[in-house]
Scaffold this motif. Sequence first.
Motif, PDB file in Angstrom:
ATOM      1  N   ALA A  24     -10.329   5.967  -5.937  1.00 24.42           N
ATOM      2  CA  ALA A  24     -10.115   6.895  -4.824  1.00 24.42           C
ATOM      3  C   ALA A  24      -9.703   8.286  -5.291  1.00 24.42           C
ATOM      4  O   ALA A  24      -9.842   9.264  -4.545  1.00 24.42           O
ATOM      5  N   SER A  25      -9.211   8.415  -6.507  1.00 25.81           N
ATOM      6  CA  SER A  25      -8.749   9.713  -7.009  1.00 25.81           C
ATOM      7  C   SER A  25      -9.888  10.553  -7.585  1.00 25.81           C
ATOM      8  O   SER A  25      -9.698  11.722  -7.893  1.00 25.81           O
ATOM      9  N   CYS A  44      -5.485   4.983   1.629  1.00 26.43           N
ATOM     10  CA  CYS A  44      -5.120   4.876   0.207  1.00 26.43           C
ATOM     11  C   CYS A  44      -6.310   4.582  -0.714  1.00 26.43           C
ATOM     12  O   CYS A  44      -6.192   4.716  -1.934  1.00 26.43           O
ATOM     13  N   GLY A  45      -7.430   4.153  -0.143  1.00 30.32           N
ATOM     14  CA  GLY A  45      -8.543   3.746  -0.991  1.00 30.32           C
ATOM     15  C   GLY A  45      -8.210   2.474  -1.730  1.00 30.32           C
ATOM     16  O   GLY A  45      -7.799   1.473  -1.137  1.00 30.32           O
ATOM     17  N   ASP A  46      -8.366   2.497  -3.059  1.00 35.94           N
ATOM     18  CA  ASP A  46      -8.036   1.320  -3.862  1.00 35.94           C
ATOM     19  C   ASP A  46      -6.636   1.398  -4.456  1.00 35.94           C
ATOM     20  O   ASP A  46      -6.250   0.554  -5.268  1.00 35.94           O
ATOM     21  N   ARG A  47      -5.867   2.405  -4.054  1.00 36.03           N
ATOM     22  CA  ARG A  47      -4.490   2.519  -4.542  1.00 36.03           C
ATOM     23  C   ARG A  47      -3.629   1.428  -3.907  1.00 36.03           C
ATOM     24  O   ARG A  47      -3.543   1.313  -2.687  1.00 36.03           O
ATOM     25  N   ASP A  56      -8.780   0.718   1.587  1.00 36.03           N
ATOM     26  CA  ASP A  56      -7.950   1.195   2.689  1.00 36.03           C
ATOM     27  C   ASP A  56      -8.389   2.615   3.062  1.00 36.03           C
ATOM     28  O   ASP A  56      -8.642   3.441   2.177  1.00 36.03           O
ATOM     29  N   GLU A  57      -8.461   2.892   4.354  1.00 34.56           N
ATOM     30  CA  GLU A  57      -8.952   4.198   4.799  1.00 34.56           C
ATOM     31  C   GLU A  57      -8.095   5.348   4.283  1.00 34.56           C
ATOM     32  O   GLU A  57      -8.591   6.433   4.001  1.00 34.56           O
ATOM     33  N   ARG A 115       0.818  -1.203   0.000  1.00 28.36           N
ATOM     34  CA  ARG A 115       0.000   0.000   0.000  1.00 28.36           C
ATOM     35  C   ARG A 115       0.861   1.266   0.000  1.00 28.36           C
ATOM     36  O   ARG A 115       0.395   2.331   0.387  1.00 28.36           O
ATOM     37  N   ARG A 116       2.080   1.127  -0.465  1.00 27.79           N
ATOM     38  CA  ARG A 116       2.957   2.284  -0.683  1.00 27.79           C
ATOM     39  C   ARG A 116       3.343   2.288  -2.155  1.00 27.79           C
ATOM     40  O   ARG A 116       3.517   1.229  -2.758  1.00 27.79           O
TER      41      ARG A 116
END
Length: 377
Positions: free
Chosen positions: A320-321, A345-348, A342-343, A265-266
């Motif tokens: 998410a963007s 990152c969303g779906d990134r 993810d709270e 998630r990074r």
Amino acid sequence: MADKPKQTKIVLLTGYLGAGKTTLLNHILSNDRGVRAAVLVNDIGEINVDASLIAKGGLSQVEGELIPMTNGCLCCTLSDDLARQLAQIADSGDFDYIIIEASGICEPIPIAYTISQFCDESKYGSAAPLDLDNIVAVVDCARMWDEFHGGRDLLADNIDEDDIEALLIQQLEFCTTVVLNKCDTVTREQIDELKGIVRSLQKEAVIVEAEQGNVDLDQILDTNRFDFNQAYGSAAWLDAMEHPEEHDDPEVLEYGIETFVYDRRRPFDIDRFADYVRTWPKEIIRAKGQLWSAQDPDMCYMFEQAGQQSMLSEQGKFIASAPDDIRARLIAENPEVMDDWDETCGDRETKICFIGQHMDKQALVAGLDACLVDWQH
């Protein structure tokens, strides 16, 4: 007199990892002949990237059904699944063709044996519901030259049954059509030499040259090239029937190939990542999946690597963007995206499936992690 039951024809696409089977499949699906095709696509690994690519690139242009099967190999762990799906499609009578894209490490003979259950006229007392029309082996010309000395490695006299070369030989020996793909990446002389090597392994198959999987559909559909009687006469086919227990274990074990999914998630610093790809372990055979880049954090990229070739392409922006109202609508239309939301990152996320032989996964993960950066949002 009753009408003869409708027969659904089958094309089986085989070929080593990254040869271009999915590209060829999308070319078939985008046909303008009105062919109604059901698709069975099998990709080893936790994520079935090829299925998602087909859904985006091909089935929007033609009536059809996509049945992805993951976490196994069609010729082994998923043979029962394959038989069930074939029976379901045959009974529906809704399709002209079934296109099966096998995993790059599948042996074609056991898959054809599973299909044969539905092609035996004597078993049904009338026209069998299915007809195996064509087995197509797709060959990556560039990779054959880069990694297998133009195919000469396939003629060596010291090949063990667990070697990748043995798998390539089986895919070429048991097919009715050979597609020499990516011909634009090699010279005319190299193509001709490769043709000679293929012919030394496969005497009867039609050999077709292609760029980017663009093949005349007459070479793929309605060919009537596959003949079960001829197949039954081959020693390899007889061996597969007489010793079915040898196919109980997936090829991922037989050839020392394993897979794992790298999920983070990074985002990657894309320059660092590109440098690492150029030098990463030669044991990596194939890598494919979505990539999150720090340089363009709103864009979802598709990363592909096969042998010495790699490619990065835009797949559309992460949900998410999107602005709040559009994001809410997209989530409502695709609620499953929240299963992995993810709270922060969303779906990134980056999620890449790696396929390799005797990989040092710990070293590979360390190398990939070194390319990550914190997300500045």
